[in-house]
Design a protein around this motif. Structure first.
Motif, PDB file in Angstrom:
ATOM      1  N   LYS A  67       0.869  -1.123   0.177  1.00  0.00           N
ATOM      2  CA  LYS A  67      -0.032   0.020   0.103  1.00  0.00           C
ATOM      3  C   LYS A  67       0.923   1.353   0.067  1.00  0.00           C
ATOM      4  O   LYS A  67       1.566   1.417   0.830  1.00  0.00           O
ATOM      5  CB  LYS A  67      -1.019   0.029   1.133  1.00  0.00           C
ATOM      6  N   ASN A  68       0.582   2.207  -1.054  1.00  0.00           N
ATOM      7  CA  ASN A  68       1.364   3.377  -1.068  1.00  0.00           C
ATOM      8  C   ASN A  68       2.900   2.954  -1.121  1.00  0.00           C
ATOM      9  O   ASN A  68       3.721   3.914  -0.565  1.00  0.00           O
ATOM     10  CB  ASN A  68       1.107   4.187  -0.057  1.00  0.00           C
TER      11      ASN A  68
ATOM     12  N   GLY B  12      -6.236   4.402  -0.731  1.00  0.00           N
ATOM     13  CA  GLY B  12      -4.761   4.353  -0.998  1.00  0.00           C
ATOM     14  C   GLY B  12      -4.265   3.538  -2.492  1.00  0.00           C
ATOM     15  O   GLY B  12      -5.131   3.317  -3.192  1.00  0.00           O
ATOM     16  N   SER B  13      -3.026   3.685  -2.614  1.00  0.00           N
ATOM     17  CA  SER B  13      -2.658   3.055  -3.886  1.00  0.00           C
ATOM     18  C   SER B  13      -1.918   1.694  -3.810  1.00  0.00           C
ATOM     19  O   SER B  13      -0.923   1.463  -2.966  1.00  0.00           O
ATOM     20  CB  SER B  13      -1.676   3.992  -4.438  1.00  0.00           C
ATOM     21  N   TYR B  14      -2.566   0.623  -4.323  1.00  0.00           N
ATOM     22  CA  TYR B  14      -2.050  -0.828  -3.903  1.00  0.00           C
ATOM     23  C   TYR B  14      -1.598  -1.562  -5.097  1.00  0.00           C
ATOM     24  O   TYR B  14      -2.116  -1.372  -6.324  1.00  0.00           O
ATOM     25  CB  TYR B  14      -3.616  -1.627  -3.493  1.00  0.00           C
TER      26      TYR B  14
ATOM     27  N   VAL C  12      -5.861   2.261  -7.416  1.00  0.00           N
ATOM     28  CA  VAL C  12      -6.194   3.454  -6.474  1.00  0.00           C
ATOM     29  C   VAL C  12      -7.528   3.195  -5.887  1.00  0.00           C
ATOM     30  O   VAL C  12      -8.434   3.181  -6.589  1.00  0.00           O
ATOM     31  CB  VAL C  12      -5.820   4.802  -7.121  1.00  0.00           C
TER      32      VAL C  12
END
Length: 371
Positions: free
Chosen positions: A48-49, A66-68, A86
């Motif tokens: 994540k992130n 978040g960005s996965y 995202v």
């Protein structure tokens, strides 16, 4: 010789986040299931992130905003990392602006309440906390004062309520005209038209329905025929036009004097002064600006020197005063005879002399040299 060693190329596993299939925006505090593609003997590590998620090693996980990415490893130890997916938390925009730029409107009109429009959003308007039936657009036309708010729901079901906005109803100012004198006047005169007072009022005067350039004061001095109105505007921008006040300007006579002979003559002479002709005219002759008693005919016979004028009043009651005519009487009828003794002393004299006896109206004093 050693035993042979077999060398072969192992394929890299595919790495894709299959669910959700695209970046998504969801309501705050909502968890989304993220799922990676499956494969024989695959193992997984989620990030994540850009940071490793300890313990997140299954094919599917629950994620918040978040960005996965997911790193996939196959049975021979080859790895591949997916493209990021995202998840965003978001609410629709819910705010209120008015079409007038201020939180109110003038009595007898309406005001548009606007919230930003986004395709897919739905809207519900409330007044004093009560749902307004049928008010489901991004714009609501308010015709009454009150406290308004709007609830906006986006396509993912997330809702946001705007801050309340108090809408006021502004009164229309009165608009009246008071003439401080007669509204029928003679040419060359004027009458003051006065609008009603208000400390925050502004004004615009009109004639024949057209704004008079520059006439933005409370008072207007009218000197021409026509219907006059005033528009009064309050500090809230609410305006009203008065009813018309009609001004009538009457023509004045053209007063002039036409002498019927020379205006310079000897004592005992005269000249006839004729005033302007006109049906219904009346006259008043003046000498040195003062009325001559009884001199109210069209013509006047002047026998004395002086500055003569005539005031001509027409049938409408309008008066004009002529330019002056100067009459002069410079000479006498004949030589005067002195019947009384005339004494002059001292004689001769150096500085001054005294004259007594029958003194004529004019005389000359000559010295020994004839001067």
């Amino acid at each position: 010789l050693s035993d042979p060693v077999g060398v072969y190329n192992a394929s890299v596993p595919s790495a894709t986040i299959t669910s959700p299939a695209a970046n998504v925006t969801v309501c705050p505090n909502t968890l989304i299931t993220l799922t990676a593609n499956s494969g024989f003997a695959y193992t997984y590590q989620w990030f994540k992130n850009g940071n490793i998620l300890n313990g997140s090693t299954s094919q599917s996980i629950l994620g918040d905003s978040g960005s996965y990415t997911v790193r996939v490893t196959n049975n021979v130890g080859c790895t591949n990392t997916s493209q990021p997916r995202v998840i965003s938390w978001g609410l629709p925009v819910a705010s209120i602006t008015t079409s007038t730029g201020n939180p109110g409107f003038c009595s007898g009109s309406t005001v548009n309440l606007n919230t930003p429009h986004t395709t897919g959003n739905t809207y519900k308007w409330y007044k004093y906390g009560n749902l307004i039936a049928g008010a489901t657009s991004s714009t609501y036309q308010a015709s009454t004062a009150g406290k308004y708010k709007v609830v906006v729901t986006n396509s993912t079901g997330c809702s946001k309520t705007s801050a309340p906005l108090n809408i006021s109803l502004y009164p229309i100012p009165p608009a009246t005209i008071t003439a401080t004198g007669p509204t029928t006047i003679c040419q060359g005169s004027q009458v003051k038209l006065q609008a009603n007072y208000g400390s925050t009022y502004s004004y615009q005067w009109y004639k024949y329905g057209n704004a008079i350039p520059g006439e933005t004061n409370r008072n207007l001095f009218a000197n021409s025929t026509g219907p006059y109105k005033v528009e009064v505007t309050s500090a809230y921008g609410c305006s009203k036009k008065s009813t018309a006040t009609n001004i009538t300007v009457l023509v004045i006579p053209n007063a002039s004097i036409n002498p019927q002979g020379p205006t310079t003559f000897c004592a005992g002479g005269s000249v006839q002064l004729n005033g302007t002709s006109g049906l219904g005219n009346t006259y008043q002759w003046k000498l040195y600006g003062n009325d001559i008693a009884g001199a109210t005919n069209k013509n006047y016979t002047a026998t004395a020197a002086g500055n003569y004028k005539v005031a001509v009043t027409n049938s409408l009651g309008c008066t004009d005063i002529s330019d002056p005519v100067i009459v002069t009487v410079p000479c006498r009828m004949k030589n005067e005879t002195i019947t009384e003794n005339l004494e002059l002393f001292p004689n001769p004299a150096n500085t001054y002399i005294t004259i007594s006896g029958g003194i004529p109206s004019s005389y000359e004093v000559i010295n020994a040299t004839g001067q």
